[in-house]
Write a protein that holds these residues in place. Sequence first.
Motif, PDB file in Angstrom:
ATOM      1  N   ASP A  79     -10.871  -4.313 -50.651  1.00  0.00           N
ATOM      2  CA  ASP A  79     -12.316  -4.162 -50.493  1.00  0.00           C
ATOM      3  C   ASP A  79     -13.053  -4.978 -51.544  1.00  0.00           C
ATOM      4  N   ILE A  80     -13.493  -6.134 -51.161  1.00  0.00           N
ATOM      5  CA  ILE A  80     -14.103  -7.039 -52.143  1.00  0.00           C
ATOM      6  C   ILE A  80     -15.505  -6.586 -52.518  1.00  0.00           C
ATOM      7  N   THR A  81     -15.964  -5.568 -51.849  1.00  0.00           N
ATOM      8  CA  THR A  81     -17.261  -4.970 -52.142  1.00  0.00           C
ATOM      9  C   THR A  81     -17.190  -4.128 -53.415  1.00  0.00           C
ATOM     10  N   ASN A  82     -16.007  -3.721 -53.763  1.00  0.00           N
ATOM     11  CA  ASN A  82     -15.770  -2.989 -54.999  1.00  0.00           C
ATOM     12  C   ASN A  82     -15.867  -3.963 -56.186  1.00  0.00           C
ATOM     13  N   PRO A  83     -16.777  -3.691 -57.129  1.00  0.00           N
ATOM     14  CA  PRO A  83     -17.015  -4.624 -58.230  1.00  0.00           C
ATOM     15  C   PRO A  83     -15.748  -5.003 -58.993  1.00  0.00           C
ATOM     16  N   PHE A  84     -14.844  -4.056 -59.093  1.00  0.00           N
ATOM     17  CA  PHE A  84     -13.595  -4.344 -59.798  1.00  0.00           C
ATOM     18  C   PHE A  84     -12.842  -5.486 -59.103  1.00  0.00           C
ATOM     19  N   PHE A  85     -12.705  -5.373 -57.804  1.00  0.00           N
ATOM     20  CA  PHE A  85     -11.992  -6.412 -57.065  1.00  0.00           C
ATOM     21  C   PHE A  85     -12.793  -7.696 -56.993  1.00  0.00           C
ATOM     22  N   ALA A  86     -14.107  -7.561 -56.930  1.00  0.00           N
ATOM     23  CA  ALA A  86     -14.943  -8.755 -56.891  1.00  0.00           C
ATOM     24  C   ALA A  86     -14.715  -9.573 -58.157  1.00  0.00           C
ATOM     25  N   GLU A  87     -14.758  -8.914 -59.290  1.00  0.00           N
ATOM     26  CA  GLU A  87     -14.525  -9.599 -60.566  1.00  0.00           C
ATOM     27  C   GLU A  87     -13.133 -10.231 -60.599  1.00  0.00           C
ATOM     28  N   ALA A  88     -12.162  -9.430 -60.229  1.00  0.00           N
ATOM     29  CA  ALA A  88     -10.787  -9.936 -60.246  1.00  0.00           C
ATOM     30  C   ALA A  88     -10.657 -11.145 -59.311  1.00  0.00           C
ATOM     31  N   SER A  89     -11.295 -11.067 -58.165  1.00  0.00           N
ATOM     32  CA  SER A  89     -11.199 -12.155 -57.192  1.00  0.00           C
ATOM     33  C   SER A  89     -11.792 -13.444 -57.732  1.00  0.00           C
ATOM     34  N   VAL A  90     -12.915 -13.309 -58.422  1.00  0.00           N
ATOM     35  CA  VAL A  90     -13.532 -14.496 -59.007  1.00  0.00           C
ATOM     36  C   VAL A  90     -12.569 -15.148 -59.987  1.00  0.00           C
ATOM     37  N   ALA A  91     -11.968 -14.335 -60.835  1.00  0.00           N
ATOM     38  CA  ALA A  91     -11.023 -14.876 -61.813  1.00  0.00           C
ATOM     39  C   ALA A  91      -9.850 -15.539 -61.110  1.00  0.00           C
TER      40      ALA A  91
END
Lengths: 339, 339
Positions: free
Chosen positions: A75-87
Amino acid sequence: MDAVQKRRVRLVDIAADAGVSRATASLVIRNVPTVAETTRKRVLKSVKRLGYVYHSGAASLRTQQSNAVGLIVSDITNPFFAEASVAIEERLAAANYVTLLGNTSEDRVKEDRVLKTMREFPAQGILICPALERDASGGASALADRLPIVSFARRAPGLDYAGVDNAQGAELAVEHLYQVGYHRIGFIGGNPNSSAGRERLEGYQRALARSGLQFDPLLVIPSAPTRRGGYDSVQRLLQIEDRPTAALCFNDVVALGVVEGIQLAGLKPGEDFGVIGFNNIPDASYGVPSLTTVDTSPRQLGETAAELLLKRIEQPDSPTRTVILQPRLIVRESCRGRT
Amino acid sequence: MDAVQKRRVRLVDIAADAGVSRATASLVIRNVPTVAETTRKRVLKSVKRLGYVYHSGAASLRTQQSNAVGLIVSDITNPFFAEASVAIEERLAAANYVTLLGNTSEDRVKEDRVLKTMREFPAQGILICPALERDASGGASALADRLPIVSFARRAPGLDYAGVDNAQGAELAVEHLYQVGYHRIGFIGGNPNSSAGRERLEGYQRALARSGLQFDPLLVIPSAPTRRGGYDSVQRLLQIEDRPTAALCFNDVVALGVVEGIQLAGLKPGEDFGVIGFNNIPDASYGVPSLTTVDTSPRQLGETAAELLLKRIEQPDSPTRTVILQPRLIVRESCRGRT
DNA sequence: TATCCTTAATAGATCGATCTCATCATGGCA
DNA sequence: TGCCATGATGAGATCGATCTATTAAGGATA
């Protein structure tokens, strides 16, 4: 309009224009230094003149390197995963890989579909945070011996794994709550279907035991990892007769919801009721009150995961690797202690 | 370990195993119905027996269709874009495209690099929310005649565009604030380097004028589109001598920050100070107070954008299209009116 | 001058699929 | 029986690059 159906300019066209062979043109494009300077210039001029655009797809076929890596997130809507995904995306781009995105919305069926698509693409490797409800048979795990795969944030059997020491983080948090005077502590938002949820619960229980507190299953409320989830759960928690005075939350988003729920109930977060979150997302660092949290640094996790995958792509047959990042507690205002 | 270097199983291997030609095997793989049932079964059996994995990269080369589409986002950490991205990915997957992700972090240089990579990949089309600071020369706009490109959320000259009627949304919000009794209204968080920021500011000004209110540049505070940005900005706003009693915020995240800033200042959000956000992200729908907001439905925006791109891929030479979604005001507690 | 290297460039095969066009049965119909 | 439409299959070219192995041209060395 399209009277002249302009065909793609290929390397062979460049070669013809510059009066060299395809091979030489190819060498120039790839900056191989064995080409004479005059020739190089001539070719580059043709490239510019004809407006040549490199076709990495064709190159991929020949070199057997697609330069693509799949990123499968629950769930890329979750800020945790969003941040990780960017990295992750950044790290992969730096290594000259393109990122194929797949969002599963915690749906195993979609996860399998995405895995298949990416494998056929073919991606050279896959980063995956497995969807919930993982039973014994792992869709991703099953591919481990054919394709470099790294799991992150949630474990999957048989795969490389980049994660955080969740149990340790939870222990730190609960111990801190205990020390500042909260003695009846709940756990909100963990999902027993993810390794992260289980590990944090485990740490929570361990810390309780160490502090000599009784574990009470009533104080454990699973919920969606969203603000709404925290908001709703804490209301339920406050209705228990011997109600808790603090809560460890599965993540910061849940914690923010919990803070609001507490306020709604007329309690002062950080005083009447202590709250600690997980992840240290940007939103945690301020606010009323600012959030005490277990810093799991999603960015670093993402980088680590990407790093693991790059290594595995290099050495497909190396033994399974696991990297566990150590979290640290960031003390802010949401658990100042009982007044 | 790798004693037997297992080569990839190709279609030709299947063909040999099943005693047919590559062409026939290919027909079976693609479910073309002209193949006799017995032959089909024989081929499928070989596929299973040998563990064949389709190689779409190779097919792409021949068919001239990579089945890949680029998604370039300025900041996927922003919930609005995260939601839109999920919708986009879903729509594209349904149309059998893989999504290539590129996060620019509002950096034009990175944007150009990503565009180049995707073009060379080659992606069949690109969805882009252009990074800020866009001057006349558009990196993406310049490619419009060579590659199907659709911009969303922020306009880019010469490109198809899927967006929201930002001015209209801002007008709705300001008019509502006026009606419930807030007469000195600020605007927080719009960035003049994005079309969305400019349009919302324009609507804000229009509504002020219509309501007979004076426009005061002091009440316009640009900021980062984050919670922190709203939190900080509202503090500045409250230090103005003739301070405002309400604010329209660039988005919900900013608005959440504003609500906290107000509380810190000892004011009651929704009463002493009215707040309206933009986007209607999930977090807006509850909380203390829940957020009145202009619903721009990111999911729908994403779907629309994807739809536009799919159409343009089909008809590359059609005239530029623009779809503007009409927003609606969702009234909640953050602007109940002055008491 | 003959031989050997080094450097620069090339021809042709190759990656793994699909497309075009030709071939060969088969069966219906006059 | 002979003709043609239809269905099922195959041979070879093709997409656009890169790799391997080889050649040609100088320059240095003996």
